[in-house]
Design a protein around this motif. Structure first.
Motif, PDB file in Angstrom:
ATOM      1  N   TRP A 494     -27.960  -3.125  44.018  1.00 47.42           N
ATOM      2  CA  TRP A 494     -27.526  -1.862  43.361  1.00 47.42           C
ATOM      3  C   TRP A 494     -26.419  -1.900  42.398  1.00 47.42           C
ATOM      4  N   MET A 495     -25.418  -2.694  42.718  1.00 47.16           N
ATOM      5  CA  MET A 495     -24.175  -3.142  41.773  1.00 47.16           C
ATOM      6  C   MET A 495     -24.540  -3.601  40.398  1.00 47.16           C
ATOM      7  N   VAL A 496     -25.834  -4.456  40.554  1.00 47.44           N
ATOM      8  CA  VAL A 496     -26.070  -5.187  39.391  1.00 47.44           C
ATOM      9  C   VAL A 496     -27.048  -4.237  38.558  1.00 47.44           C
ATOM     10  N   GLY A 497     -27.848  -3.487  39.150  1.00 46.89           N
ATOM     11  CA  GLY A 497     -28.525  -2.440  38.528  1.00 46.89           C
ATOM     12  C   GLY A 497     -27.580  -1.425  37.657  1.00 46.89           C
ATOM     13  N   ALA A 498     -26.623  -1.014  38.468  1.00 46.73           N
ATOM     14  CA  ALA A 498     -25.841  -0.097  37.686  1.00 46.73           C
ATOM     15  C   ALA A 498     -25.353  -0.458  36.514  1.00 46.73           C
ATOM     16  N   VAL A 499     -24.978  -1.855  36.157  1.00 45.59           N
ATOM     17  CA  VAL A 499     -24.288  -2.249  34.895  1.00 45.59           C
ATOM     18  C   VAL A 499     -25.397  -2.849  34.163  1.00 45.59           C
ATOM     19  N   GLU A 500     -26.901  -2.673  34.544  1.00 43.21           N
ATOM     20  CA  GLU A 500     -27.877  -3.336  33.551  1.00 43.21           C
ATOM     21  C   GLU A 500     -27.905  -2.750  32.408  1.00 43.21           C
ATOM     22  N   LEU A 502     -25.422  -1.781  30.541  1.00 44.33           N
ATOM     23  CA  LEU A 502     -24.295  -2.198  29.667  1.00 44.33           C
ATOM     24  C   LEU A 502     -24.776  -3.669  29.194  1.00 44.33           C
ATOM     25  N   ARG A 503     -25.269  -4.403  30.181  1.00 40.77           N
ATOM     26  CA  ARG A 503     -25.864  -5.749  29.978  1.00 40.77           C
ATOM     27  C   ARG A 503     -27.084  -5.970  28.874  1.00 40.77           C
ATOM     28  N   ALA A 504     -27.798  -4.927  28.983  1.00 41.96           N
ATOM     29  CA  ALA A 504     -28.887  -4.963  27.929  1.00 41.96           C
ATOM     30  C   ALA A 504     -28.378  -4.563  26.604  1.00 41.96           C
ATOM     31  N   MET A 505     -27.161  -4.027  26.303  1.00 45.78           N
ATOM     32  CA  MET A 505     -26.631  -3.752  24.997  1.00 45.78           C
ATOM     33  C   MET A 505     -25.758  -5.158  24.469  1.00 45.78           C
ATOM     34  N   SER A 506     -25.069  -5.742  25.605  1.00 40.84           N
ATOM     35  CA  SER A 506     -24.238  -7.007  25.123  1.00 40.84           C
ATOM     36  C   SER A 506     -24.149  -7.772  26.685  1.00 40.84           C
ATOM     37  N   PRO A 507     -24.549  -9.135  26.526  1.00 38.69           N
ATOM     38  CA  PRO A 507     -24.276 -10.005  27.633  1.00 38.69           C
ATOM     39  C   PRO A 507     -22.649  -9.849  28.115  1.00 38.69           C
ATOM     40  N   LEU A 512     -18.197  -7.714  31.591  1.00 40.28           N
ATOM     41  CA  LEU A 512     -17.055  -6.742  31.932  1.00 40.28           C
ATOM     42  C   LEU A 512     -17.631  -5.457  32.726  1.00 40.28           C
ATOM     43  N   GLY A 513     -18.538  -5.100  32.540  1.00 35.97           N
ATOM     44  CA  GLY A 513     -19.303  -3.772  33.639  1.00 35.97           C
ATOM     45  C   GLY A 513     -19.221  -4.422  35.208  1.00 35.97           C
ATOM     46  N   ALA A 517     -16.982  -3.032  37.962  1.00 35.48           N
ATOM     47  CA  ALA A 517     -17.745  -2.456  39.340  1.00 35.48           C
ATOM     48  C   ALA A 517     -17.028  -3.010  40.436  1.00 35.48           C
ATOM     49  N   VAL A 518     -16.997  -4.621  40.534  1.00 36.90           N
ATOM     50  CA  VAL A 518     -16.604  -5.393  41.743  1.00 36.90           C
ATOM     51  C   VAL A 518     -14.969  -4.766  41.884  1.00 36.90           C
ATOM     52  N   TYR A 519     -14.216  -4.766  40.820  1.00 33.77           N
ATOM     53  CA  TYR A 519     -12.846  -4.473  41.089  1.00 33.77           C
ATOM     54  C   TYR A 519     -12.568  -2.893  41.655  1.00 33.77           C
ATOM     55  N   LEU A 520     -13.442  -1.889  41.103  1.00 32.82           N
ATOM     56  CA  LEU A 520     -13.185  -0.727  41.373  1.00 32.82           C
ATOM     57  C   LEU A 520     -13.746  -0.442  42.933  1.00 32.82           C
TER      58      LEU A 520
END
Length: 616
Positions: A494-500, A502-507, A512-513, A517-520
């Motif tokens: 779920w966590m990886v999917g939430a930042v996907e 951003l990952r599609a825009m730029s690695p 960073l996303g 997410a991990v820190y928050l």
């Protein structure tokens, strides 16, 4: 990933556990052990998984570090270091700065919880003597200890816990026939690049913005009615560091709430003592001032009550306590001088100071003729309060928390043991597996503290916080349940999917996303439950997310360690915040107002430093 029964049971137990921890009605250790028992009963984990945390080197290391800190405290090593660095602060800001620096420094090399416990009485008494509200100092004390603890492996139990989780992860990988070297391990200075940046910026924030954001409630010391003026006579021992020094150089001038009224040297009495007056061995220093100041002064090395003769003085007096006793009208002490009253033979105690309401007492302390209502500050045995509390000879008998005399002659030895411990952990032990270095070094250091009598066996046992150890050990079992049931991998997806997006825009944005997410997530967990439990619960989620996103594991592990400690918005997020909440008179909003901005800034700093690639 499909959801099965074990995953549902684990999720339900964890949610119930989080809800109970957030309500704070029961102890964290009871709740976590209850959750662990439920998972064991429902068959989600077996007995070996349930107890694996209690055998983890990180848990044992945390317990041993309490003993190391006990040795530092009982020898007065912490007081000596803090006195050198704190000095005689005269303004609120200078007091805060001088407090933050030594606390952060010490917390880097000794567990921060015992550091705060050692500093709290000193800060409270300083507040009472100077009139600076204790609410302006205790929260900075806690925050500085947390920030300093971020800088090394042993500074906080949370970093040790994450280090232990990496060890467990490496074992699992090895048992699966994979390369264990793919799982990184924490060294002594692994977290230092990130933690040091956070500590410097965080301590600067605490020092500069405390005046505007901390509550301004008055301390007890500001209320004139609370102050009682004592007269105390202290003899200068031949090995005292003040011998052959001027009053100014000895640090006995401009003492908060206390002044040196005169010096008695043989048959000579020196009044109107100036800053350039030399102090000699066997001088009797007569001080007048507040109780807290007298107690603090009496614990200084080489200053002892005049009632203790040289052959009776042993420096370290662990069985002695400080007691306030108010003389009753029917007491046999009334009308007799302290010297003639035979207080040592009658009560097995010596008079440290005398308070007489509304009057300043002149003359030598032994020549004071006692009256009904006089308050004596006594140094007596452990049983004095119990023996004389109901006696008709005293109106009131009250034992103070302060110990009369640390073991200063062993302070340098305790500091040497701590330095050797740090070197052993950072340099390494020949022939010892890297993962166990911290535990073995802590075991050696704790054993040396007891063997060299820096602290006694009973003191060492009392110093260990078994509630904290129960929380950490139990949380390991719950983390194992989250992993084995598949709940942690599911949440990681779920966590990886939430930042996907951003990952599609730029690695880089995706990286960073995920870090954010991990820190928050870790900070949010820490807000409602204990920091150690948060680290254990988020760790498997974060590691699985990093593996799924094909990111390095070390930066993610460091972020979990930092985020689970750097939560400043609530009193329950970190144990030291809870410790100072009552004495400081803090409300939840006080933490949110002062700690909220700091929590945000620390997150930005941590993610920025980790993303810069300094961890390699």
């Amino acid at each position: 990933m499909s959801v099965d029964l074990d995953m549902m049971i684990t999720g339900g137990v964890v949610l119930c556990m989080l809800a109970l921890l957030a309500l704070s009605r029961y102890g964290a250790d009871l709740i976590i052990m209850g959750a662990l028992t439920a998972l064991l009963v429902f068959g989600v984990i077996d007995a070996s998984q349930a107890i694996q945390g209690f055998a983890n080197p990180a848990v044992l290391t945390v317990g041993l570090l309490y003993v190391v800190a006990c040795g530092m405290r009982e020898t007065g090593a912490i007081q000596l270091i803090s006195a050198k660095l704190m000095g005689n602060a005269r303004t609120e800001r200078s007091a805060r700065i001088r407090l933050v620096i030594p606390v952060a420094f010490l917390s880097a090399f000794a567990n921060n919880t015992p550091i705060v416990a050692s500093f709290m009485p000193m800060v409270t008494s300083f507040s009472k003597r100077t009139g600076i509200p204790v609410s302006r100092l205790l929260m900075p004390l806690s925050f500085a200890a947390i920030l300093g603890g971020l800088t090394t492996l042993i500074g906080t139990s949370t970093t040790l816990v994450v280090a232990g989780l990496l060890i467990e992860k490496r074992k699992v990988v090895s048992e699966a026939g994979l390369d264990p070297e793919s799982i990184p391990l924490f060294g002594f200075f692994t977290v230092t690049p990130v933690g040091l940046a956070m500590a410097i910026i965080g301590c600067t924030y605490v020092a500069l913005f405390g005046g505007a954001l901390l509550p301004k409630s008055a301390s007890k010391g500001e209320q004139a009615g609370d102050r009682r003026e004592y007269t105390a006579n202290l003899r200068v021992e031949t090995d005292s560091p003040v011998v052959n020094r001027t009053v100014e150089a000895a640090g006995l001038r401009h003492l908060p709430g206390l002044f040196l009224a005169r010096i008695e040297r043989g048959d000579e009495t020196i009044t109107a003592v100036g800053p350039d007056q030399m102090i000699h061995a066997n001088d009797v220093l007569v001080f007048v001032g507040a109780l807290e100041s007298v107690v603090d002064l009496q614990t200084r090395k080489g200053l002892v009550p005049t009632g203790l003769e040289k052959e009776q003085f042993t420096g370290y007096r662990p069985s002695q306590r400080l007691i306030e006793a108010v003389i009753s009208a029917g007491s046999p002490l009334v009308g007799r001088t302290i010297r003639a009253a035979g207080i040592r033979s009658r009560y097995d105690a010596v008079v440290v100071a005398v308070h007489r309401h509304g009057h300043r007492i002149e003359g030598k302390i032994g020549d004071i003729k006692l009256r009904a209502g006089d308050t004596l500050l006594l140094e007596g045995g452990n049983d004095f309060a119990a023996k004389f509390r109901d006696s008709s000879e005293f109106y009131l008998v009250s034992e103070l928390e302060d110990a009369p005399s640390p073991r200063y002659e062993r302070a340098l030895l305790a500091i040497g043991i701590l330095i050797a411990f740090v070197l052993l952990v950072s340099i390494g032990l020949p022939g010892i597996f890297e993962a166990n270095q911290a535990m073995i070094a802590a075991m050696i250091a704790a054993g040396l503290m007891i063997a060299t009598r820096c602290c006694t066996g009973p003191q060492a046992r009392r110093a260990v916080d078994f509630q904290v150890l129960a929380v950490i050990g139990g949380a390991f079992g719950i983390g194992a349940a989250m992993q084995s049931s598949g709940l942690a991998p599911l949440m990681a997806e779920w966590m990886v999917g939430a930042v996907e997006p951003l990952r599609a825009m730029s690695p880089m944005l995706g990286k960073l996303g995920l870090m954010a997410a991990v820190y928050l997530t870790t900070v949010l967990f820490t807000t409602f439950i204990t920091n150690n439990a948060a680290a254990v619960l988020v760790f498997p989620i974060a590691i699985d997310a990093a593996e799924h996103a094909q990111m390095e594991l070390l930066p993610i592990a460091v972020l979990v360690a930092m985020a689970s400690s750097a939560e400043f918005t609530t009193p329950i997020g970190y144990q030291t915040n809870l410790m100072v909440a009552g004495p400081g008179g803090y409300r939840w909003m006080d933490y949110a107002r002062f700690g909220g901005p700091l929590t945000i800034v620390m997150g930005i700093v941590a993610i920025g430093v980790v993303a810069s690639g300094v961890l390699g």
